[in-house]
Design an enzyme around this catalytic site. Structure first.
Site, short mmCIF file in Angstrom:
data_model
loop_
_atom_site.label_atom_id
_atom_site.label_comp_id
_atom_site.label_asym_id
_atom_site.label_seq_id
_atom_site.Cartn_x
_atom_site.Cartn_y
_atom_site.Cartn_z
N LYS A 172 1.14 -1.22 0.12
CA LYS A 172 0.34 -0.10 -0.41
C LYS A 172 0.86 1.43 -0.15
CE LYS A 172 -1.75 1.28 3.93
NZ LYS A 172 -1.37 2.80 5.11
N ASN A 173 2.07 1.09 0.84
CA ASN A 173 2.81 2.21 1.04
C ASN A 173 3.96 2.34 -0.39
OD1 ASN A 173 1.55 3.16 3.41
ND2 ASN A 173 3.09 2.10 4.75
N CYS B 22 -3.65 12.01 13.50
CA CYS B 22 -4.29 10.56 13.26
C CYS B 22 -4.21 9.91 14.36
CB CYS B 22 -4.04 9.45 12.73
SG CYS B 22 -2.40 9.53 12.28
N ARG C 237 1.55 13.79 13.47
CA ARG C 237 1.84 13.83 12.33
C ARG C 237 1.56 15.37 11.10
NH1 ARG C 237 0.04 8.52 10.08
NH2 ARG C 237 1.06 8.55 8.63
N ARG D 182 -7.98 -0.77 5.72
CA ARG D 182 -7.15 0.07 5.01
C ARG D 182 -5.90 -0.29 3.61
NH1 ARG D 182 -5.92 5.95 7.82
NH2 ARG D 182 -5.34 6.21 5.97
N ASP E 243 5.39 0.45 12.12
CA ASP E 243 4.15 -0.34 12.05
C ASP E 243 4.28 -1.70 12.32
OD1 ASP E 243 4.52 1.30 8.38
OD2 ASP E 243 3.93 1.69 10.24
C1 EPZ Z 1 4.98 7.34 6.59
O1 EPZ Z 1 3.69 8.16 6.88
C2 EPZ Z 1 3.96 5.51 5.89
N1 EPZ Z 1 3.09 5.39 5.47
C3 EPZ Z 1 3.41 5.28 7.47
O2 EPZ Z 1 2.86 3.78 7.54
C4 EPZ Z 1 4.37 4.46 8.66
O3 EPZ Z 1 4.46 4.85 9.83
C5 EPZ Z 1 5.33 6.28 8.56
O4 EPZ Z 1 6.44 6.62 7.40
C6 EPZ Z 1 6.65 5.79 9.23
O5 EPZ Z 1 7.45 4.51 8.37
C7 EPZ Z 1 3.10 6.04 4.38
O6 EPZ Z 1 4.22 5.86 3.33
C8 EPZ Z 1 1.79 6.17 3.61
P1 EPZ Z 1 6.82 9.69 8.50
P2 EPZ Z 1 5.09 9.24 6.96
O7 EPZ Z 1 6.78 11.00 7.63
O8 EPZ Z 1 5.10 8.83 6.32
C9 EPZ Z 1 7.90 13.49 11.39
C10 EPZ Z 1 1.11 2.46 7.84
O9 EPZ Z 1 0.48 2.00 9.24
N2 EPZ Z 1 7.64 14.33 10.81
O10 EPZ Z 1 8.09 9.23 8.27
O11 EPZ Z 1 3.31 9.95 7.48
C11 EPZ Z 1 6.74 12.25 12.21
O12 EPZ Z 1 5.49 13.19 13.00
C12 EPZ Z 1 1.89 4.29 8.52
O13 EPZ Z 1 1.11 1.96 7.24
C13 EPZ Z 1 7.96 15.56 11.32
O14 EPZ Z 1 7.87 16.11 11.91
O15 EPZ Z 1 5.86 9.20 8.08
C14 EPZ Z 1 7.54 11.15 12.43
O16 EPZ Z 1 7.57 11.24 13.73
C15 EPZ Z 1 0.96 4.25 9.21
N3 EPZ Z 1 7.29 16.58 9.98
C16 EPZ Z 1 8.14 10.96 11.89
O17 EPZ Z 1 8.85 12.27 11.12
C17 EPZ Z 1 7.73 15.72 8.97
O18 EPZ Z 1 6.79 16.52 7.72
C18 EPZ Z 1 7.66 9.86 10.79
O19 EPZ Z 1 7.36 10.31 9.87
C19 EPZ Z 1 7.25 14.90 8.48
C20 EPZ Z 1 7.48 14.04 9.11
#
Ligand code: EPZ
Length: 455
Positions: free
Chosen positions: A38-39, A133, A138, A417, A325
Site C-alpha cells: 500500500k505504501n 491521527c 503527523r 485500509r 509498522d
Molecule cells: C509513512 O508515514 C507511512 N505511511 C507510515 O505507515 C509509516 O508508519 C511511517 O512512514 C514511518 O515509517 C505511508 O507511507 C503512506 P514520516 P509518514 O513522515 O510519511 C515526523 C501505515 O501503517 N514528521 O516518515 O507520514 C512524524 O511526526 C502507516 O501504513 C515531522 O515531524 O511518516 C513522525 O514522528 C502509518 N514533520 C516521523 O517524522 C514532517 O513534515 C516519521 O514520519 C513529516 C514527518
C-alpha cells in the site's frame, strides 16, 4: 473493466460497519500470498500526476486507501481504469482541479502526496492540511519547508496548504536536508524535483524500499533519480515525464504480520510473493526470538516456531531498522514469549493504543512514555475489543488467533485500509475468523449474515 464494489469495504458507505469474530486456538497451516505494498502504491499513483501520458501500475493491493487515492485522482481530473482488479491505468491528461479536498485528506493523510506532483507540473496545488491521527500529530512541516526551498510560495489558508511555483511556473532545484527522516516527505520532494530546473539533493532522506520503488517508476517515466535507498538522493530535473508500466513491490509489513501469525499459532506457513530482503531487521529480530524462518527462494519464506519464543528487546526506527509498522504485531508475540521484553517506539508519539486492548485480553504490559515492558508468556482470553489504527487492528487480530474463546473486533475499517482480504487469507490457512457486517440504520445496529470471502 473491473469496478470496485465499494460496498465490499467496511467504511460508512451507507452506514455499513464490519467487525471480525475470531475463535482462537487454531494453528495456521498452508500457503499465503502477499499483496502489493500500500505504501508504495500510494506514492506511485500520485506520480501519475506528473505526466499527461498513461501510467500503468500492476500488483496494486485491493485495500481501502487505494480506493481513496483513486477517488482523489479522479476528483483532480485524471482517469483511472482498472482492466483487472490489481491493475490501474492512470491518465492525468486533463487536470482541471489542483487540489486535494478535506473530506479525502481527513480519511487518508497520504493524500498530501498530490502536493509535489501538482506543484511541479502545474505550478500550483491546494491540499487540506492533514490533521493528526490516532498514532500522532503527523505534521508535514518538512514537506512544506522543502517546497519553499524549491522556490515555491507556501501559505496556510483556512486549513489548506496553498502552494505556488515561482513566476515562470517552474520549481528550482534545491539542496534539502531533512531534520527528521520522513517517508512521504522524501517521496513528495523527490517527485517535485523530477521537473524542477537543475539538480536537487535530498539529504537524510528516507531509505525504505517504497522510496526505491517510487524512484524506479519515476526513472521509467524519464526522470533522473540516483541514490534512492540511501540517505542522499540526487534528482536531475527534466522538462517533462512520460508514461510507464510498473509492478508494485510486495508489502513487507503484511509479510511480517503473517510471519508473526505463524509463530504465534505454532503453525507452519509458506509465505509467497514476498521480498524477504525488504524486512531483514524484522526477520533477524524474530529469528533471535526463536522463530524458524527459512528462505525457500528470493520470494518465498517457510515459517514455523515449534519451541515457542524467548523475550527480546526492540527499538523502532527508520529503515533499515525495525519498522514502527511492525511494533504492534511484535508486542503481541512478546506477550507469549518467555521473559520480559522492552519495546521502544521512537518514531510516533502515541503508538501504544493496542496495549490497552491487549491488557483487557490478559496481556501483562506496562507503558511508560515511549517504552512498553511486556512480560510473558501470559495466556490471552477472547474479548470484545476496538481497533484504533491500521497496525493496532492487525495486532488485535493476531491476539484473537491465540486467545481462549471468542474475540470480537469492532471498527475493522481500520484494517481494511492496508490489508487485502485478511480474513479470507487467514481462513484459507485454518483460522476460525469471519467478518460480521452490521447495518447502521437510524442509529440502530442490525447485524446481518457473516460474509465469507475467498482468496
Ligand atoms: C509513512 O508515514 C507511512 N505511511 C507510515 O505507515 C509509516 O508508519 C511511517 O512512514 C514511518 O515509517 C505511508 O507511507 C503512506 P514520516 P509518514 O513522515 O510519511 C515526523 C501505515 O501503517 N514528521 O516518515 O507520514 C512524524 O511526526 C502507516 O501504513 C515531522 O515531524 O511518516 C513522525 O514522528 C502509518 N514533520 C516521523 O517524522 C514532517 O513534515 C516519521 O514520519 C513529516 C514527518
Amino acid at each position: 473493466m473491473f469496478l470496485f464494489p465499494l460496498s465490499r469495504f467496511s467504511f460508512n458507505l451507507s452506514g455499513i460497519v464490519d467487525k471480525f469474530r475470531i475463535v482462537g486456538g487454531q494453528p495456521l497451516h498452508g500457503r499465503v500470498s502477499i499483496s502489493g505494498a500500500k505504501n508504495s502504491a500510494l506514492p506511485c499513483m500520485a506520480a501519475a500526476l506528473l505526466t499527461p501520458e498513461t501510467v500503468t501500475l500492476h500488483n496494486i493491493p485491493y485495500v481501502r486507501d487505494i480506493i481513496t487515492q483513486r477517488r482523489l485522482l479522479e476528483d483532480i481530473g485524471a482517469t483511472v481504469l482498472t482492466p483487472e482488479l490489481r491493475t490501474h491505468k492512470i491518465t492525468a491528461s486533463h487536470v482541471e482541479v489542483f487540489e486535494a479536498p478535506y473530506e479525502l485528506v481527513k480519511t487518508m493523510r497520504a493524500s498530501v502526496l498530490a502536493l509535489g506532483p501538482l506543484l511541479a507540473r502545474f505550478g500550483k496545488a491546494k491540499v487540506s492540511l492533514p490533521g493528526g491521527c490516532a498514532i500522532g500529530t503527523r505534521p508535514i512541516d518538512l514537506h512544506l519547508s522543502g517546497f519553499e526551498k524549491f522556490g515555491a510560495n507556501v501559505k496556510l489558508e483556512a486549513g489548506n496548504v496553498v502552494a505556488r511555483a515561482p513566476a515562470d511556473g517552474r520549481l528550482c532545484a534545491a539542496d534539502v536536508h531533512f531534520s527528521k527522516v520522513t517517508v512521504t516527505g522524501t517521496e513528495n520532494l523527490m517527485m517535485a524535483a523530477t521537473l524542477a530546473r537543475g539538480t536537487t539533493t535530498l539529504r537524510n532522506a528516507a531509505r525504505e524500499p517504497e522510496i526505491v520503488d517510487l524512484a524506479d517508476l519515476l526513472n521509467k517515466m524519464g526522470a533522473r533519480v540516483n541514490g534512492a535507498g540511501t540517505e542522499t538522493i540526487q534528482i536531475e530535473g527534466v522538462e517533462a515525464l512520460g508514461g510507464a508500466e510498473h509492478t508494485i513491490i510486495p508489502d513487507r509489513i503484511e509479510t511480517g504480520t503473517f510471519i508473526v501469525a505463524a509463530a504465534l499459532t505454532c503453525g507452519e506457513l509458506e509465505i509467497k510473493d514476498c521480498r524477504p530482503d525488504h524486512l531483514e531487521s524484522v526477520i533477524s529480530q524474530l529469528r533471535r526470538a526463536g522463530v524458524l524462518i527459512q528462505e525457500l527462494n528470493p520470494n518465498t519464506l517457510q515459517v514455523s516456531c515449534p519451541q515457542g519464543v524467548n523475550a527480546g528487546d526492540v527499538s523502532t526506527a527508520p529503515y533499515p531498522a525495525f519498522p514502527t509498522d511492525m511494533q504492534a504485531q511484535y508486542m503481541v508475540l512478546m506477550t507469549q514469549a518467555r521473559g520480559r521484553s522492552e519495546i521502544i517506539e521512537t518514531v510516533f508519539e502515541n503508538r501504544f493504543m493496542h496495549a490497552s486492548e491487549l491488557q483487557r485480553m490478559g496481556a501483562q504490559i506496562q507503558i511508560d512514555g515511549r517504552s512498553a515492558i511486556v512480560d510473558g508468556p501470559t495466556p490471552l482470553t477472547g474479548a470484545r475489543v476496538i481497533a484504533s489504527d491500521l497496525r493496532a487492528s492487525a495486532s488485535l487480530v493476531l491476539a484473537g488467533l491465540i486467545a481462549k474463546g471468542e474475540t470480537m473486533i469492532d471498527r475493522v475499517y481500520h484494517i481494511d485500509r492496508g490489508y487485502e482480504k485478511i480474513e479470507a487469507k487467514l481462513l484459507a490457512v485454518g483460522a476460525e475468523i469471519e467478518r460480521i457486517r452490521a447495518l447502521v440504520t437510524t442509529g440502530q445496529l442490525q447485524e446481518v449474515q457473516p460474509i465469507v470471502e475467498t482468496v
